[in-house]
Design a protein around this motif. Structure first.
Motif, PDB file in Angstrom:
ATOM      1  N   ASP A  34       0.799  -1.204   0.000  1.00 19.51           N
ATOM      2  CA  ASP A  34       0.000   0.000   0.000  1.00 19.51           C
ATOM      3  C   ASP A  34       0.842   1.269   0.000  1.00 19.51           C
ATOM      4  OD1 ASP A  34      -2.084  -1.736   2.294  1.00 19.51           O
ATOM      5  OD2 ASP A  34      -2.399  -1.521   0.143  1.00 19.51           O
ATOM      6  N   PRO A  35       1.729   1.438  -0.948  1.00 16.35           N
ATOM      7  CA  PRO A  35       2.587   2.610  -0.946  1.00 16.35           C
ATOM      8  C   PRO A  35       1.817   3.871  -1.274  1.00 16.35           C
ATOM      9  CG  PRO A  35       2.845   1.427  -3.008  1.00 16.35           C
ATOM     10  CD  PRO A  35       1.917   0.609  -2.151  1.00 16.35           C
ATOM     11  N   GLU A  36       2.300   4.984  -0.744  1.00  8.06           N
ATOM     12  CA  GLU A  36       1.727   6.262  -1.128  1.00  8.06           C
ATOM     13  C   GLU A  36       2.120   6.538  -2.570  1.00  8.06           C
ATOM     14  OE1 GLU A  36       2.882  10.755  -0.025  1.00  8.06           O
ATOM     15  OE2 GLU A  36       2.053   9.592   1.630  1.00  8.06           O
ATOM     16  N   PRO A  37       1.178   6.892  -3.427  1.00  7.77           N
ATOM     17  CA  PRO A  37       1.516   7.091  -4.826  1.00  7.77           C
ATOM     18  C   PRO A  37       2.443   8.284  -5.015  1.00  7.77           C
ATOM     19  CG  PRO A  37      -0.720   7.847  -4.383  1.00  7.77           C
ATOM     20  CD  PRO A  37      -0.250   7.138  -3.147  1.00  7.77           C
ATOM     21  N   GLY A  38       3.269   8.211  -6.044  1.00 11.45           N
ATOM     22  CA  GLY A  38       4.145   9.308  -6.368  1.00 11.45           C
ATOM     23  C   GLY A  38       5.228   9.507  -5.331  1.00 11.45           C
ATOM     24  N   GLY A  39       5.726  10.749  -5.224  1.00 11.40           N
ATOM     25  CA  GLY A  39       6.773  11.072  -4.288  1.00 11.40           C
ATOM     26  C   GLY A  39       6.982  12.568  -4.252  1.00 11.40           C
ATOM     27  N   LYS A  40       7.872  13.003  -3.366  1.00 14.28           N
ATOM     28  CA  LYS A  40       8.115  14.429  -3.190  1.00 14.28           C
ATOM     29  C   LYS A  40       9.608  14.706  -3.228  1.00 14.28           C
ATOM     30  CE  LYS A  40       4.159  14.716  -0.015  1.00 14.28           C
ATOM     31  NZ  LYS A  40       3.774  14.989   1.391  1.00 14.28           N
ATOM     32  N   LEU A  41       9.962  15.872  -3.771  1.00  5.74           N
ATOM     33  CA  LEU A  41      11.349  16.303  -3.809  1.00  5.74           C
ATOM     34  C   LEU A  41      11.424  17.761  -3.402  1.00  5.74           C
ATOM     35  CD1 LEU A  41      14.048  15.629  -6.438  1.00  5.74           C
ATOM     36  CD2 LEU A  41      13.464  17.986  -5.936  1.00  5.74           C
ATOM     37  N   VAL A  42      12.405  18.077  -2.570  1.00  3.25           N
ATOM     38  CA  VAL A  42      12.664  19.474  -2.240  1.00  3.25           C
ATOM     39  C   VAL A  42      14.128  19.783  -2.536  1.00  3.25           C
ATOM     40  CG1 VAL A  42      13.126  18.992   0.215  1.00  3.25           C
ATOM     41  CG2 VAL A  42      12.459  21.305  -0.505  1.00  3.25           C
ATOM     42  N   LEU A  43      14.327  20.850  -3.301  1.00  9.39           N
ATOM     43  CA  LEU A  43      15.671  21.354  -3.583  1.00  9.39           C
ATOM     44  C   LEU A  43      16.088  22.268  -2.445  1.00  9.39           C
ATOM     45  CD1 LEU A  43      15.064  22.344  -7.282  1.00  9.39           C
ATOM     46  CD2 LEU A  43      16.617  20.550  -6.523  1.00  9.39           C
ATOM     47  N   VAL A  44      17.284  22.055  -1.921  1.00  8.71           N
ATOM     48  CA  VAL A  44      17.823  22.908  -0.864  1.00  8.71           C
ATOM     49  C   VAL A  44      19.071  23.581  -1.424  1.00  8.71           C
ATOM     50  CG1 VAL A  44      18.689  23.006   1.490  1.00  8.71           C
ATOM     51  CG2 VAL A  44      16.904  21.367   0.895  1.00  8.71           C
ATOM     52  N   LEU A  45      18.967  24.880  -1.695  1.00 12.03           N
ATOM     53  CA  LEU A  45      19.992  25.573  -2.460  1.00 12.03           C
ATOM     54  C   LEU A  45      20.786  26.553  -1.609  1.00 12.03           C
ATOM     55  CD1 LEU A  45      17.907  26.349  -5.670  1.00 12.03           C
ATOM     56  CD2 LEU A  45      19.293  24.339  -5.143  1.00 12.03           C
ATOM     57  N   ASP A  46      22.086  26.570  -1.869  1.00 15.60           N
ATOM     58  CA  ASP A  46      23.021  27.456  -1.182  1.00 15.60           C
ATOM     59  C   ASP A  46      22.918  28.865  -1.745  1.00 15.60           C
ATOM     60  OD1 ASP A  46      25.196  28.703  -0.027  1.00 15.60           O
ATOM     61  OD2 ASP A  46      26.598  27.056  -0.429  1.00 15.60           O
ATOM     62  N   SER A  47      22.538  29.815  -0.893  1.00 16.83           N
ATOM     63  CA  SER A  47      22.469  31.217  -1.299  1.00 16.83           C
ATOM     64  C   SER A  47      23.470  32.049  -0.499  1.00 16.83           C
ATOM     65  CB  SER A  47      21.040  31.755  -1.107  1.00 16.83           C
ATOM     66  OG  SER A  47      20.870  33.000  -1.738  1.00 16.83           O
ATOM     67  N   SER A  48      24.496  31.381   0.016  1.00 21.78           N
ATOM     68  CA  SER A  48      25.508  32.077   0.816  1.00 21.78           C
ATOM     69  C   SER A  48      26.371  32.974  -0.059  1.00 21.78           C
ATOM     70  CB  SER A  48      26.383  31.065   1.552  1.00 21.78           C
ATOM     71  OG  SER A  48      27.120  30.285   0.642  1.00 21.78           O
ATOM     72  N   GLY A  49      27.131  33.839   0.583  1.00 18.20           N
ATOM     73  CA  GLY A  49      27.924  34.820  -0.137  1.00 18.20           C
ATOM     74  C   GLY A  49      28.953  34.233  -1.072  1.00 18.20           C
ATOM     75  N   SER A  50      29.454  33.052  -0.758  1.00 18.76           N
ATOM     76  CA  SER A  50      30.486  32.442  -1.597  1.00 18.76           C
ATOM     77  C   SER A  50      29.978  32.031  -2.968  1.00 18.76           C
ATOM     78  CB  SER A  50      31.088  31.225  -0.898  1.00 18.76           C
ATOM     79  OG  SER A  50      30.091  30.272  -0.596  1.00 18.76           O
ATOM     80  N   MET A  51      28.673  31.981  -3.161  1.00 21.97           N
ATOM     81  CA  MET A  51      28.124  31.610  -4.464  1.00 21.97           C
ATOM     82  C   MET A  51      28.346  32.701  -5.519  1.00 21.97           C
ATOM     83  SD  MET A  51      26.837  28.540  -4.631  1.00 21.97           S
ATOM     84  CE  MET A  51      25.561  28.498  -5.893  1.00 21.97           C
ATOM     85  N   LYS A  52      28.867  33.862  -5.110  1.00 19.55           N
ATOM     86  CA  LYS A  52      29.199  34.903  -6.087  1.00 19.55           C
ATOM     87  C   LYS A  52      30.578  34.680  -6.703  1.00 19.55           C
ATOM     88  CE  LYS A  52      28.902  38.064  -2.947  1.00 19.55           C
ATOM     89  NZ  LYS A  52      28.891  39.339  -2.172  1.00 19.55           N
ATOM     90  N   GLU A  53      31.318  33.685  -6.210  1.00 18.34           N
ATOM     91  CA  GLU A  53      32.654  33.398  -6.717  1.00 18.34           C
ATOM     92  C   GLU A  53      32.587  32.812  -8.126  1.00 18.34           C
ATOM     93  OE1 GLU A  53      34.294  30.776  -3.839  1.00 18.34           O
ATOM     94  OE2 GLU A  53      34.468  32.308  -2.276  1.00 18.34           O
ATOM     95  N   PRO A  54      33.723  32.869  -8.864  1.00 22.03           N
ATOM     96  CA  PRO A  54      33.738  32.335 -10.236  1.00 22.03           C
ATOM     97  C   PRO A  54      33.495  30.833 -10.260  1.00 22.03           C
ATOM     98  CG  PRO A  54      35.615  33.782  -9.872  1.00 22.03           C
ATOM     99  CD  PRO A  54      34.986  33.549  -8.528  1.00 22.03           C
TER     100      PRO A  54
END
Length: 681
Positions: A34-54
């Motif tokens: 009796d599985p729950e149909p489908g599934g779920k996904l959540v993206l967890v993204l880094d928005s820290s200051g270092s993401m401005k680096e090359p």
């Protein structure tokens, strides 16, 4: 340094690959009750200051991530439930209030929310700190307590705030076997890489490295049609007892359980439905990283009085993670008690590896085959087969599976796909009495970019696995393309790797090895293939053509069972334990008979992927980690000694240092194993 003609993939490519893979897996069915149909996904993204680096190719890290996310979102299945959480987006300094709890669910998990996702991605900017642990805790809450749930974490550095994300991942893993954490490390190294790898490992997910961006659109075009399904443990949850007395009584069926925290075995009582039947049990699980080829866990069947009937060590082949299977059977022509006992005792023990296996979930399949009325008119044990040429057909696109439940069922014919380093692919082939399976994997001559990414020599490892989990390729088959063995050497000129089984016959159960006993029942067999991985691999694929044939006439040699009874396969029923099991233990520690397809040599045609080798190691867990598993299914029972098997997947030794007696001899004592060893089967 970037290779000429082959730009390395960046976070965008890896994230695109991850999402495409995972989202395809979200809608894949499992064998869970009796599985729950489908599934779920959540993206967890880094928005820290270092993401401005090359990012290393003229873009910033944040620009690369935006590009990848935007392109992926446009290709998401409309019925996939996806959300977006960011961290480090609103509080600039750690000294400011709220810096270590700075995470927001920018887009709640849902369907038909693509415009909202795209709008959030466009606003995605580098800013603050890196509270990975807290963000993961909130992401787990976003997903809820049930169903197939996946977290994809993207980060370019280590956490700058408590709690420790590795400890958080351990805690999240306890929420169930249907929740996992995949991680993309963007231009990370040293401590940061180790920490992110730990998050993936403890979260039962995969880790991906990314260094730079590549042509994402070309990559997505190739990967959008691939449905990599995440490795999932399936089956009706049950909790084995710590001892024989009071252990749950189970019928043939498909179950799931979890290894405990010490050497104590899990006990199950299997109730026979008919005297003299053959009970077979198979256990499979995802191995822990860094272990040896033979896992010192143990699967054993014995009588209530303690008479041993069969056992094996689960077997895997190296790399970071892999799949292990172990089997045991009650069949014995020297131990009458194994056929007469109304109940059998199945034990699954972590053995010496209990520390590494603590909290690891496993599948348990139990089959029951009735006794036959007579063997007088049945064909004798099958001999070594001779390869039969298979007629050519036009290959069809096929989506591979990454675990047993999602392996696609193949008819005789030819199929084409691509394979990544470290990726395990599984396929199903249904074979009847009197039939044998032929499978040929062909890799054509590779183009320049793919040849360079290949880096010299690799190995293409293959296997055929019985319905219960035994490695059953015929060791001494004749005239097999590419030569005997399960391991093929892959160079820039391509390779052919083929293997076959013995004909399925009832009396194969009396044979000496897996290739015999494992082909004593019809059913759904599995083909497995993997490409070896190197530590510095990034992302590329090789084209593969799989040709499958079924030789022999279906139904030949079919036995008649007593009283017209029929076998019961563990995957054909939705079992209910006859005694109420206790709640599952915590998962985790406290911290047509016609052959088909072309059989030919290496093609002079090059693959079409010169300019865009792609897809990072996608393995057992929905896209990911290296699995050079290939001995994984070489499982043996106590009562037999394996033949020497050349190539990458070899049979696990039953009793190291000891030679078992012939099957007509009485049992002998083997002090290293504390008891009697059944004869060579």
């Amino acid at each position: 340094m970037t290779m000429q003609g082959h730009r390395r993939p960046g976070v965008g490519a890896i994230l695109a690959i991850t999402l495409t893979a995972l989202l395809a897996g979200l809608t894949a069915p499992t064998a869970q009750a009796d599985p729950e149909p489908g599934g779920k996904l959540v993206l967890v993204l880094d928005s820290s200051g270092s993401m401005k680096e090359p990012a290393g190719d003229g873009q910033t890290k944040i620009a690369a991530a935006r590009t990848a996310l935007t392109k992926v979102v446009t290709k998401l299945p409309t019925d996939a439930e996806v959300g977006l959480r960011v961290y480090g987006a609103t509080v600039f300094k750690r000294t400011q209030a709220g810096a270590c709890t700075d995470t927001q669910l920018s887009v709640p998990i849902g369907r038909d929310n693509r415009p909202q996702l795209q709008a959030a991605i466009a606003k995605y900017k580098p800013y603050g700190e890196t509270p990975i642990g807290y963000a993961l805790q909130q992401a787990a809450k976003d997903l809820g307590p049930t169903g197939q749930r996946t977290i994809v974490l993207v980060s370019d550095g280590e956490a700058t705030c408590a709690p420790d994300p590795c400890v958080v991942a351990q805690s999240i893993a306890k929420q169930g076997i249907d929740l996992k954490i995949d991680v993309v490390g963007f231009r990370v190294g040293g401590t940061a890489r180790s920490q992110l790898q730990c998050v993936a490992r403890e979260g039962r997910g995969d880790y991906y490295d990314a260094d730079s961006t590549i042509d994402l659109e070309a990559g997505l075009d190739r990967l959008s049609t691939r449905a990599f399904r995440p490795f999932r443990i399936s089956g009706t949850p049950i909790e084995g007892g710590p001892q024989q007395e009071g252990a749950p009584v189970v019928a043939p069926g498909h179950y799931s359980d979890t290894f405990g925290g010490d050497e104590t075995a899990k006990y199950y009582l299997i109730k026979r439905s008919i005297k003299g039947s053959t009970l077979r049990a198979g256990v499979s699980f995802r191995r822990v990283p860094g272990k040896e080829l033979v896992i010192q866990a143990e699967v054993k069947l014995k009588t209530l009085a303690g008479d041993s009937c069969g056992w094996s060590y689960p077997r895997v082949f190296g790399s970071d993670q892999g799949l292990a299977t172990g089997t045991a059977s009650s069949w014995s022509d020297w131990q009458e008690e194994c056929a007469d006992s109304d109940q059998m005792v199945l034990t699954v023990s972590p053995g010496k590896d209990y520390r590494e296996l603590k909290g690891v979930p496993f599948e348990l399949r139990i089959d029951e085959e009735p006794p036959v009325s007579s063997t007088a008119n049945l064909p004798e044990e099958a001999g070594d087969p001779t390869w039969t040429s298979m007629p050519g057909t036009t290959p069809r696109e096929i989506v591979p599976g990454s675990s047993f439940p999602d392996a696609p069922l193949l008819e005789p014919g030819s199929y084409k796909t691509t394979l990544m380093p470290g990726e395990l692919q599984l396929y199903r082939v249904k074979a009847d009495w009197g039939q044998r399976i032929q499978a040929q994997f062909t890799v054509p001559k590779l183009g320049a970019a793919t040849s360079k990414a290949l880096g010299g020599i690799r190995y293409l490892d293959t296997a055929v696995i019985s319905p219960i989990g035994e490695d059953v390729y015929s060791v001494f088959a004749k005239k097999v393309p590419g030569g005997s063995g399960k391991r093929g050497v892959l160079t820039k000129d391509g390779t052919i790797q083929a293997l076959t089984t013995k004909e399925i016959r009832y009396l194969n159960r009396n044979g000496a090895n897996n290739q015999d006993t494992g082909t004593s029942m019809p059913g759904e067999y599995y083909l497995a293939v993997t490409l070896t991985r190197k530590d510095d691999d990034r992302a590329f694929t090789i084209p593969v053509t799989l040709t499958v044939g079924l030789e022999g006439t279906a139904g030949t040699g079919k036995p008649e069972y007593v009283d017209g009874a029929t076998p019961v396969a563990g995957t054909s029923v939705t079992p209910t334990p006859t005694a109420d099991p206790s709640e599952p233990a915590d998962s985790g520690d406290e911290n047509g008979n016609q052959a088909g397809g072309p059989v030919q040599g290496n093609s002079n045609d090059t693959d079409s992927g010169d300019s865009t080798p792609l897809a990072l190691v996608a393995g057992l867990s929905g896209g990911g980690v290296a699995l050079l598993l290939l001995g994984v299914f070489a499982v043996l029972r106590l009562r037999r000694k394996p033949a020497v098997q050349p190539g990458g997947w070899s049979a696990a030794p039953q009793h190291p240092g000891n030679v078992p007696p012939h099957h007509n001899q009485p049992p002998q004592h083997y002090p290293n194993h504390g008891g009697q060893q059944p004869p060579n089967r």
